[in-house]
Design a protein around this motif. Structure first.
Motif, PDB file in Angstrom:
ATOM      1  N   ARG A 216       8.794  25.922  29.016  1.00 18.99           N
ATOM      2  CA  ARG A 216       8.628  24.949  30.090  1.00 18.99           C
ATOM      3  C   ARG A 216       7.162  24.574  30.312  1.00 18.99           C
ATOM      4  O   ARG A 216       6.257  25.422  30.276  1.00 18.99           O
ATOM      5  N   GLU A 218       4.865  21.922  33.088  1.00 17.24           N
ATOM      6  CA  GLU A 218       4.951  21.128  34.308  1.00 17.24           C
ATOM      7  C   GLU A 218       3.664  20.339  34.482  1.00 17.24           C
ATOM      8  O   GLU A 218       2.566  20.892  34.333  1.00 17.24           O
ATOM      9  N   SER A 261      10.012  29.889  30.172  1.00 16.37           N
ATOM     10  CA  SER A 261      11.301  29.640  30.817  1.00 16.37           C
ATOM     11  C   SER A 261      11.974  28.477  30.116  1.00 16.37           C
ATOM     12  O   SER A 261      11.311  27.540  29.666  1.00 16.37           O
ATOM     13  N   GLN A 262      13.311  28.542  30.007  1.00 19.03           N
ATOM     14  CA  GLN A 262      14.078  27.446  29.425  1.00 19.03           C
ATOM     15  C   GLN A 262      14.711  26.574  30.510  1.00 19.03           C
ATOM     16  O   GLN A 262      15.596  25.751  30.212  1.00 19.03           O
ATOM     17  N   ASP A 263      14.249  26.730  31.724  1.00 22.62           N
ATOM     18  CA  ASP A 263      14.730  25.906  32.830  1.00 22.62           C
ATOM     19  C   ASP A 263      14.201  24.484  32.661  1.00 22.62           C
ATOM     20  O   ASP A 263      12.994  24.263  32.645  1.00 22.62           O
ATOM     21  N   ASN A 264      15.098  23.519  32.551  1.00 20.02           N
ATOM     22  CA  ASN A 264      14.714  22.124  32.361  1.00 20.02           C
ATOM     23  C   ASN A 264      14.875  21.314  33.643  1.00 20.02           C
ATOM     24  O   ASN A 264      14.925  20.096  33.608  1.00 20.02           O
ATOM     25  N   ALA A 296       8.640  17.935  34.659  1.00 17.40           N
ATOM     26  CA  ALA A 296       8.775  19.215  33.971  1.00 17.40           C
ATOM     27  C   ALA A 296       9.578  18.963  32.705  1.00 17.40           C
ATOM     28  O   ALA A 296      10.474  18.110  32.675  1.00 17.40           O
ATOM     29  N   LEU A 298      10.562  20.734  28.435  1.00 17.28           N
ATOM     30  CA  LEU A 298      10.586  21.881  27.526  1.00 17.28           C
ATOM     31  C   LEU A 298       9.980  21.516  26.188  1.00 17.28           C
ATOM     32  O   LEU A 298      10.288  20.467  25.620  1.00 17.28           O
TER      33      LEU A 298
END
Length: 342
Positions: A216, A218, A261-264, A296, A298
């Motif tokens: 990730r 941002e 983090s793989q939070d998209n 944000a 990836l």
């Protein structure tokens, strides 16, 4: 023209555009992109597009940093092809730290790897003033990485598409492609035969690459007419380094180097506060900046955080540029095309 190979490029983010620019006069090109022509969710559209081989040597192997230095030299000739000028700068990077973060600056300095012919220079108040007059009195310690640079990623995206549109490249947008793991020769895509396929899908290829993950990043893009910076500035930060990259017309990209983090999902309140408050501590003029975008996204990365070029029959896959996209793209694409096309 009849003797040129037919080539499909999958993905029209950073790698797809660089590949198309290198190949368009040597092949009949068809580009397939899962989103629209802007590819606005691609890592290259969100990046700050800093070219920082010395700074990146802190977290990557020496050979990749050296490759980045060589790759930087390829950007001017690529950009010279384009109809509209794209901001490109090689004025170095200034790394600074507040007094309480001096330990982080020292640690960063000690982890820098030597690059052929290039080093980091320790700077104090006077040198910081000479490099960035508007930071006078704010910082008394820093490093100057003179070999580094940056470009304007959004201008590159716009201008490369305009150029390729006028170069007989066939575009297929909003068109997701899945590749067979055992491709035929020639390769069939939607019933069309291609001599070669260049897979530049990034995380779009995740289902076919088990060890490909997202990292990730941002960023905030702001308009700050009261701020004048001459080059990218990196600020040592307790949680992660913050960078501020000045673009044309008083626009600035403010970001964090990486978050594992793989939070998209959308950017968090915490990250928003940290990015903007850190920018304010660098220059108070950011208080009156207008926020143009908060994003944000990836970056595609393999487990070793190294780029990977693979050939399977007449399919060439390029992926895993991690956070070194703009730094390494020209050299990595050139290597990939040398596996059969160039």
């Amino acid at each position: 023209m009849m003797n040129k190979p037919k080539v499909a490029i999958l993905g029209f983010g950073l790698l797809g555009r660089v590949t198309a620019l290198m190949l368009h006069d040597k092949a009949h090109l068809n580009v397939y992109e899962a989103s629209d022509e802007h590819a606005s969710n691609s890592a290259g559209a969100l990046a700050a597009a800093m070219l920082a081989p010395l700074a990146e040597s802190v977290i990557c192997e020496a050979d990749l940093a050296q490759l980045g230095l060589q790759s930087m030299a390829m950007w001017p000739s690529l950009l010279a092809k384009l109809p509209d000028p794209v901001f490109f700068q090689q004025a170095g990077t200034l790394v600074v730290a507040h007094t309480q973060d001096k330990g982080d600056l020292n640690s960063f300095s000690q982890r820098l790897k030597p690059l052929e012919g290039h080093t980091a220079y320790t700077v104090g108040s006077a040198q910081i003033h000479d490099l960035e007059p508007e930071l006078e009195g704010r910082f008394h310690q820093g490093l100057y990485l003179s070999c580094e640079g940056q470009l304007d990623n959004l201008a590159f995206y716009r201008s490369s598409f305009a150029y390729l549109q006028n170069s007989d490249v066939q575009f297929n947008f909003n068109h997701k492609i899945e590749l067979s793991t055992t491709p035929s020769e020639p390769v069939l895509i939607d019933g069309h035969q291609f001599d070669w396929v260049i897979d530049c899908r990034g995380l779009g290829a995740q289902t076919e690459s088990s060890d490909l993950r997202g990292v990730r990043g941002e960023v905030a893009r702001v308009y700050a007419p009261e701020v004048e910076l001459n080059r990218p500035v990196r600020l040592m930060h307790p949680r992660y380094p913050i960078y501020i990259a000045p673009k044309p017309n008083h626009e600035f990209v403010i970001g964090a180097t990486e978050i594992e983090s793989q939070d998209n999902g959308p950017i968090t309140v915490r990250s928003t506060l940290e990015l903007l408050s850190a920018a304010y501590t660098v220059h108070s003029g950011f208080a009156e900046a207008r926020v143009m975008a908060m994003n944000a996204g990836l970056r595609p990365a393999f487990s070793d955080n190294r780029p990977r070029v693979e050939r399977n029959g007449n399919v060439i896959r390029i992926n895993g540029l991690y956070r070194h996209g703009y730094l390494l793209a020209p050299a990595v694409v050139s290597e990939a095309l040398s596996k059969g096309l160039l």
